[in-house]
Design an enzyme around this catalytic site. Structure first.
Site, PDB file in Angstrom:
ATOM      1  N   LYS A  12       0.814  -1.217   0.000  1.00 45.04           N
ATOM      2  CA  LYS A  12       0.000   0.000   0.000  1.00 45.04           C
ATOM      3  C   LYS A  12       0.854   1.276   0.000  1.00 45.04           C
ATOM      4  O   LYS A  12       2.058   1.226   0.250  1.00 45.04           O
ATOM      5  CB  LYS A  12      -0.936  -0.026   1.210  1.00 45.04           C
ATOM      6  CG  LYS A  12      -1.988  -1.132   1.128  1.00 45.04           C
ATOM      7  CD  LYS A  12      -2.920  -1.091   2.327  1.00 45.04           C
ATOM      8  CE  LYS A  12      -4.019  -2.124   2.218  1.00 45.04           C
ATOM      9  NZ  LYS A  12      -4.942  -2.050   3.381  1.00 45.04           N
TER      10      LYS A  12
ATOM     11  N   PHE B 286     -16.081   2.938   6.251  1.00 42.00           N
ATOM     12  CA  PHE B 286     -14.676   3.264   5.992  1.00 42.00           C
ATOM     13  C   PHE B 286     -14.338   3.339   4.501  1.00 42.00           C
ATOM     14  O   PHE B 286     -13.191   3.613   4.136  1.00 42.00           O
ATOM     15  CB  PHE B 286     -13.748   2.246   6.669  1.00 42.00           C
ATOM     16  CG  PHE B 286     -13.959   0.821   6.210  1.00 42.00           C
ATOM     17  CD1 PHE B 286     -13.390   0.362   5.031  1.00 42.00           C
ATOM     18  CD2 PHE B 286     -14.725  -0.056   6.963  1.00 42.00           C
ATOM     19  CE1 PHE B 286     -13.584  -0.943   4.603  1.00 42.00           C
ATOM     20  CE2 PHE B 286     -14.919  -1.370   6.546  1.00 42.00           C
ATOM     21  CZ  PHE B 286     -14.345  -1.805   5.360  1.00 42.00           C
TER      22      PHE B 286
ATOM     23  N   ARG C 178      -1.881 -14.476   4.267  1.00 42.46           N
ATOM     24  CA  ARG C 178      -2.596 -13.794   5.342  1.00 42.46           C
ATOM     25  C   ARG C 178      -1.861 -13.968   6.675  1.00 42.46           C
ATOM     26  O   ARG C 178      -1.841 -13.056   7.497  1.00 42.46           O
ATOM     27  CB  ARG C 178      -4.043 -14.259   5.398  1.00 42.46           C
ATOM     28  CG  ARG C 178      -4.783 -13.856   4.094  1.00 42.46           C
ATOM     29  CD  ARG C 178      -6.259 -14.043   4.134  1.00 42.46           C
ATOM     30  NE  ARG C 178      -6.919 -13.124   5.047  1.00 42.46           N
ATOM     31  CZ  ARG C 178      -7.139 -11.826   4.809  1.00 42.46           C
ATOM     32  NH1 ARG C 178      -6.723 -11.271   3.695  1.00 42.46           N
ATOM     33  NH2 ARG C 178      -7.774 -11.089   5.696  1.00 42.46           N
TER      34      ARG C 178
ATOM     35  N   THR D 226      -5.340  -7.386  10.517  1.00 39.86           N
ATOM     36  CA  THR D 226      -5.629  -6.103   9.860  1.00 39.86           C
ATOM     37  C   THR D 226      -5.155  -4.929  10.701  1.00 39.86           C
ATOM     38  O   THR D 226      -4.594  -3.966  10.190  1.00 39.86           O
ATOM     39  CB  THR D 226      -7.141  -5.986   9.578  1.00 39.86           C
ATOM     40  OG1 THR D 226      -7.545  -7.106   8.781  1.00 39.86           O
ATOM     41  CG2 THR D 226      -7.465  -4.708   8.839  1.00 39.86           C
TER      42      THR D 226
ATOM     43  N   ARG E  90       2.467  -6.498   8.880  1.00 39.36           N
ATOM     44  CA  ARG E  90       1.700  -5.392   9.461  1.00 39.36           C
ATOM     45  C   ARG E  90       2.247  -4.971  10.823  1.00 39.36           C
ATOM     46  O   ARG E  90       2.216  -3.791  11.159  1.00 39.36           O
ATOM     47  CB  ARG E  90       0.223  -5.753   9.532  1.00 39.36           C
ATOM     48  CG  ARG E  90      -0.422  -5.723   8.144  1.00 39.36           C
ATOM     49  CD  ARG E  90      -1.860  -6.125   8.186  1.00 39.36           C
ATOM     50  NE  ARG E  90      -2.513  -5.894   6.904  1.00 39.36           N
ATOM     51  CZ  ARG E  90      -3.557  -6.580   6.491  1.00 39.36           C
ATOM     52  NH1 ARG E  90      -4.080  -7.539   7.247  1.00 39.36           N
ATOM     53  NH2 ARG E  90      -4.109  -6.309   5.318  1.00 39.36           N
TER      54      ARG E  90
ATOM     55  N   ASN F 257      -2.169   0.061   6.946  1.00 38.03           N
ATOM     56  CA  ASN F 257      -1.627  -1.197   7.458  1.00 38.03           C
ATOM     57  C   ASN F 257      -0.704  -1.942   6.494  1.00 38.03           C
ATOM     58  O   ASN F 257      -0.607  -3.156   6.535  1.00 38.03           O
ATOM     59  CB  ASN F 257      -2.764  -2.099   7.936  1.00 38.03           C
ATOM     60  CG  ASN F 257      -3.726  -2.468   6.826  1.00 38.03           C
ATOM     61  OD1 ASN F 257      -3.519  -2.130   5.667  1.00 38.03           O
ATOM     62  ND2 ASN F 257      -4.788  -3.169   7.189  1.00 38.03           N
TER      63      ASN F 257
ATOM     64  N   HIS G  73      -2.213  -5.376   1.427  1.00 38.08           N
ATOM     65  CA  HIS G  73      -3.511  -6.019   1.202  1.00 38.08           C
ATOM     66  C   HIS G  73      -3.230  -7.423   0.711  1.00 38.08           C
ATOM     67  O   HIS G  73      -2.263  -7.654  -0.019  1.00 38.08           O
ATOM     68  CB  HIS G  73      -4.310  -5.268   0.120  1.00 38.08           C
ATOM     69  CG  HIS G  73      -5.456  -6.067  -0.440  1.00 38.08           C
ATOM     70  ND1 HIS G  73      -6.714  -6.027   0.111  1.00 38.08           N
ATOM     71  CD2 HIS G  73      -5.515  -6.950  -1.476  1.00 38.08           C
ATOM     72  CE1 HIS G  73      -7.505  -6.844  -0.577  1.00 38.08           C
ATOM     73  NE2 HIS G  73      -6.803  -7.411  -1.541  1.00 38.08           N
TER      74      HIS G  73
END
EC number: 2.7.4.6
Length: 141
Positions: free
Chosen positions: A9, A57, A85, A91, A102, A112, A115
């Site tokens: 991100k 959000f 994951r 998250t 993260r 965070n 993705h």
């Protein structure tokens, strides 16, 4: 071999963490089948996150995802969705296990670092959103 989508991100791209995050994926046994840097438009971000359109959000997420470039990757490996994951972590970075991406690079639940697809079905949809078949180098079978 499964494939999953991963996005580094804007926060992590802006802080020059691309190499560190890619290294984590590779050291974890993933093969990168495709990778590119893009700067999403509002329309592209809204389309990608359309499943969240009714969530409170949504606009904040779109604004964040268009705030700078992102690195989009197709990761390939055994049990890719679940493993990705696990490597990403929760998250919310404050709840993410030590050593996860993260926990290392995320700031908040909204900012965070990465993705990752949440299912094989969504991985296929998300991969097709960003990549054509010619851009994905599948492993030799």
């Amino acid at each position: 071999m499964e494939q999953t989508l991963s996005i580094i991100k804007p926060d992590s791209v802006g802080k020059a963490h691309i190499g560190e995050i890619v290294a984590i994926f590779e050291k974890s046994g993933f093969r990168i089948a495709a990778m590119k840097m893009v700067h999403l438009s509002v329309k592209e971000a809204e389309g990608f996150y359309a499943v969240h359109k009714s969530r409170p959000f949504f606009q904040e997420l779109v604004d964040f995802m268009i705030s700078g470039p992102v690195v989009v990757m197709v990761l390939e490996g055994d049990n890719a969705v679940v493993r990705n994951r696990e490597i990403m972590g929760a998250t919310n970075p404050q709840e993410a296990a030590q050593g996860t991406i993260r926990a290392q690079f995320g700031e908040s639940i909204g900012i965070n670092a990465v993705h990752g697809s949440d299912s094989l079905e969504n991985a296929a949809i998300e991969i097709n959103y960003f990549f054509s078949k010619i851009e994905i180098v599948n492993s030799a079978k």
